[in-house]
Scaffold this motif. Structure first.
Motif, short mmCIF file in Angstrom:
data_model
loop_
_atom_site.label_atom_id
_atom_site.label_comp_id
_atom_site.label_asym_id
_atom_site.label_seq_id
_atom_site.Cartn_x
_atom_site.Cartn_y
_atom_site.Cartn_z
N ALA A 64 9.60 19.68 -9.49
CA ALA A 64 10.87 18.96 -9.28
C ALA A 64 10.79 18.06 -8.04
N VAL A 65 9.78 17.24 -7.99
CA VAL A 65 9.62 16.27 -6.91
C VAL A 65 10.52 15.08 -7.21
N ASP A 66 11.20 14.57 -6.20
CA ASP A 66 12.10 13.43 -6.44
C ASP A 66 11.42 12.09 -6.21
N VAL A 67 10.57 12.00 -5.20
CA VAL A 67 9.76 10.79 -5.04
C VAL A 67 8.34 11.21 -4.70
N CYS A 68 7.39 10.73 -5.47
CA CYS A 68 5.98 10.90 -5.13
C CYS A 68 5.46 9.55 -4.68
N VAL A 69 4.83 9.53 -3.51
CA VAL A 69 4.32 8.29 -2.92
C VAL A 69 2.81 8.27 -3.01
N SER A 70 2.24 7.19 -3.54
CA SER A 70 0.77 7.10 -3.55
C SER A 70 0.34 5.64 -3.48
N GLY A 71 -0.95 5.44 -3.60
CA GLY A 71 -1.48 4.08 -3.49
C GLY A 71 -2.69 3.92 -4.38
N TRP A 106 6.44 4.79 1.11
CA TRP A 106 7.18 5.65 2.06
C TRP A 106 8.54 5.01 2.36
N GLU A 107 8.46 3.71 2.72
CA GLU A 107 9.69 3.00 3.12
C GLU A 107 10.67 2.92 1.96
N ALA A 108 10.14 2.66 0.77
CA ALA A 108 11.00 2.56 -0.42
C ALA A 108 11.73 3.88 -0.66
N ALA A 109 11.02 5.00 -0.50
CA ALA A 109 11.65 6.32 -0.73
C ALA A 109 12.85 6.49 0.19
N LEU A 110 12.66 6.17 1.45
CA LEU A 110 13.73 6.38 2.44
C LEU A 110 14.89 5.43 2.19
N THR A 111 14.60 4.14 2.06
CA THR A 111 15.69 3.15 2.04
C THR A 111 16.43 3.13 0.69
N ASN A 112 15.77 3.56 -0.38
CA ASN A 112 16.47 3.58 -1.67
C ASN A 112 17.36 4.79 -1.84
N CYS A 113 16.96 5.92 -1.25
CA CYS A 113 17.64 7.17 -1.59
C CYS A 113 18.60 7.66 -0.51
N LEU A 114 18.55 7.06 0.69
CA LEU A 114 19.33 7.61 1.80
C LEU A 114 20.32 6.60 2.35
N ASP A 115 21.40 7.12 2.92
CA ASP A 115 22.33 6.27 3.67
C ASP A 115 21.77 6.06 5.08
N LYS A 160 23.16 3.52 0.84
CA LYS A 160 23.55 2.25 1.47
C LYS A 160 22.54 1.68 2.46
N SER A 161 21.37 2.31 2.60
CA SER A 161 20.38 1.72 3.52
C SER A 161 20.01 0.34 3.01
N PRO A 162 19.86 -0.63 3.94
CA PRO A 162 19.51 -1.98 3.48
C PRO A 162 18.11 -2.01 2.88
N ARG A 163 17.95 -2.71 1.82
CA ARG A 163 16.64 -2.91 1.17
C ARG A 163 16.77 -4.10 0.25
N CYS A 164 15.68 -4.73 -0.09
CA CYS A 164 15.73 -5.83 -1.04
C CYS A 164 14.43 -5.86 -1.85
N TYR A 165 13.33 -6.21 -1.17
CA TYR A 165 12.06 -6.35 -1.89
C TYR A 165 11.64 -5.04 -2.55
N PHE A 166 11.95 -3.92 -1.86
CA PHE A 166 11.52 -2.61 -2.36
C PHE A 166 12.63 -1.89 -3.12
N SER A 194 0.88 -1.17 0.00
CA SER A 194 0.00 0.00 0.00
C SER A 194 0.92 1.22 0.00
N GLY A 195 0.37 2.40 0.23
CA GLY A 195 1.19 3.61 0.21
C GLY A 195 2.36 3.55 1.19
N THR A 196 2.13 2.92 2.33
CA THR A 196 3.15 2.85 3.37
C THR A 196 4.44 2.20 2.85
#
Ligand SMILES: Cc1ncc(COP(=O)(O)O)c(C=O)c1O
Length: 397
Positions: free
Chosen positions: A186-193, A68-77, A221-227, A63-65
């Protein structure tokens, strides 16, 4: 109970018959040579919904949540610093997620009923001379309080102080209902559901990422896999997914996008504003009640949060509406529990559908001792709608 259930929570929203029919399909092979047609068509049409030519839409089985998690873990250390604001349960939950994932969060707390504080964002960014803030988060439409914020103004603040942070926007209850402009702002990640303006069942996270966000995801470098964005983007390039997608949801999405594009996005926004303004007329002119949103500039065109008078339990109104009139209204969440109820007016709706919500809410309030004039909400909404240009999609347009 005989008759239909009236669903007026601000998501999940009513799924149009066209979409329901499109989803009624047998399972099929998601690795077939024909499958990419469906994926590529959905992703291409989604670009129009996000108003982007350079961004990349991504669909997650969440879902949208999850987005949210994907935005943080993909783009941030790990431990990166982010700046955000909190003025309702959903902006709060994103803060909570940032903290639980170990990011350093600067929170601008605002009274519930107001929106993103642009000047305070700008001051915080200006004070960050070393550019330690890596992402700025903003909730475009706070569903808990019915408040819409000015995302374009947040972008201007970033530009004004020449801050390079990424801009993440929660548009879960705005996209495809209230204007959103990925490229222009100039939005870098838009989160929706899927379950709000896109008029689908819940279960699909719908997000869009800029080239800058994808570049950040190459090194973050944040850990992520499925997202993982890049796993998805690489598979999507040829029309496939890195794991089994929900085929009925994709057929549903193709149909809902088709409906939105047939109506025309600007007409969709007009319709939402027109329907919302009629509901606000019922609340303010008819019932003489107040919205949680404190000023007109914050009014949301997708959800109205209606404050009940002191001494009345908003939760009792919601229970009465559901058990006696088969009407689902949105609850007051967290800090505003019991103080308000919400009418969702997003997605597939028209005047008479909202008349049912207004009439049912009015009866439930009367039953719970709220002193509103019987019929006043319906009359005020009728007067509003009858005097206005109907939406392009209306039966009588
Ligand atoms: C503004 C906002 N953000 C995030 C969410 C969370 O989305 P989901 O419930 O799809 O995970 C919601 C859900 O209602 C929402 O309204």
């Amino acid at each position: 109970m005989a008759g239909r259930n009236f669903l007026f929570v601000p998501g999940p929203t009513n799924v149009p018959d066209r979409v329901l029919r499109a989803m009624s399909v047998s399972q099929e092979d998601h690795r077939s040579s024909k499958f990419p047609e469906l994926t590529l068509r959905c992703l291409a049409d989604l670009k129009k919904i996000f108003k982007t030519t350079t961004g990349t839409p991504i669909l997650f089985p969440s879902s949208g949540t999850g987005c949210w998690e994907a935005a943080l873990t993909n783009c941030l250390d790990p431990g990166a610093r982010v700046l955000t604001s909190r003025f309702g349960q959903f902006s709060h939950l994103w803060v909570d997620m940032c903290q639980r994932l170990g990011y350093a969060v600067d929170v601008l707390d605002v009274e519930w009923g107001e929106g993103a504080p642009v000047e305070r964002y700008q001051a915080a960014l200006e004070a960050d001379k070393k550019h330690e803030i890596k992402a700025v988060l903003v909730c475009q439409n706070e569903t808990a309080t019915g408040v819409t914020s000015d995302v374009a103004a947040i972008r201007r603040a970033l530009n004004y102080v020449k801050h390079p942070a990424l801009l993440f926007v929660d548009s879960v209850s705005a996209l495809a209902s209230i204007d959103f402009r990925m490229d222009e702002w100039a939005v870098d990640v838009c989160v929706s559901g899927s379950q709000k303006g896109l008029m689908l069942p819940a279960g699909m996270g719908v997000t869009c990422v800029s080239q800058k966000a994808l570049a950040a995801a190459k090194t973050a470098k944040s850990p992520r896999c499925y997202f993982d964005y890049w796993d998805m983007v690489n598979a999507n390039a040829s029309g496939y997914f890195p794991y089994t997608p929900s085929v009925p949801m994709l057929y549903g999405l193709r149909e809902s996008l088709q409906m939105l594009l047939e109506e025309g996005l600007e007409n969709v926004f007009y319709r939402h504003n027109y329907i919302a303004a009629g509901v606000r007329a019922a609340v303010q002119d008819g019932w003489k009640l107040k919205l949680c949103a404190r000023e007109p500039k914050w009014y949301s065109d997708t959800v109205s949060a209606i404050l009940v008078p002191n001494g009345v339990d908003g939760a009792a109104v919601i229970t009465r509406a559901f058990t006696r009139y088969n009407l689902a209204l949105g609850a007051g969440l967290a800090r505003v529990a019991g103080k308000l109820f919400r009418i969702g007016h997003l997605g597939d709706s028209n005047e008479l559908m909202l008349m049912a919500a207004v009439a049912g809410a009015e009866m439930a309030m009367l039953d719970c001792g709220v002193k509103v004039e019987p019929g006043s909400g319906v009359a005020a909404a009728a007067n509003y709608w009858r005097d206005r240009k109907p939406p392009a999609s209306g039966a009588n347009a």
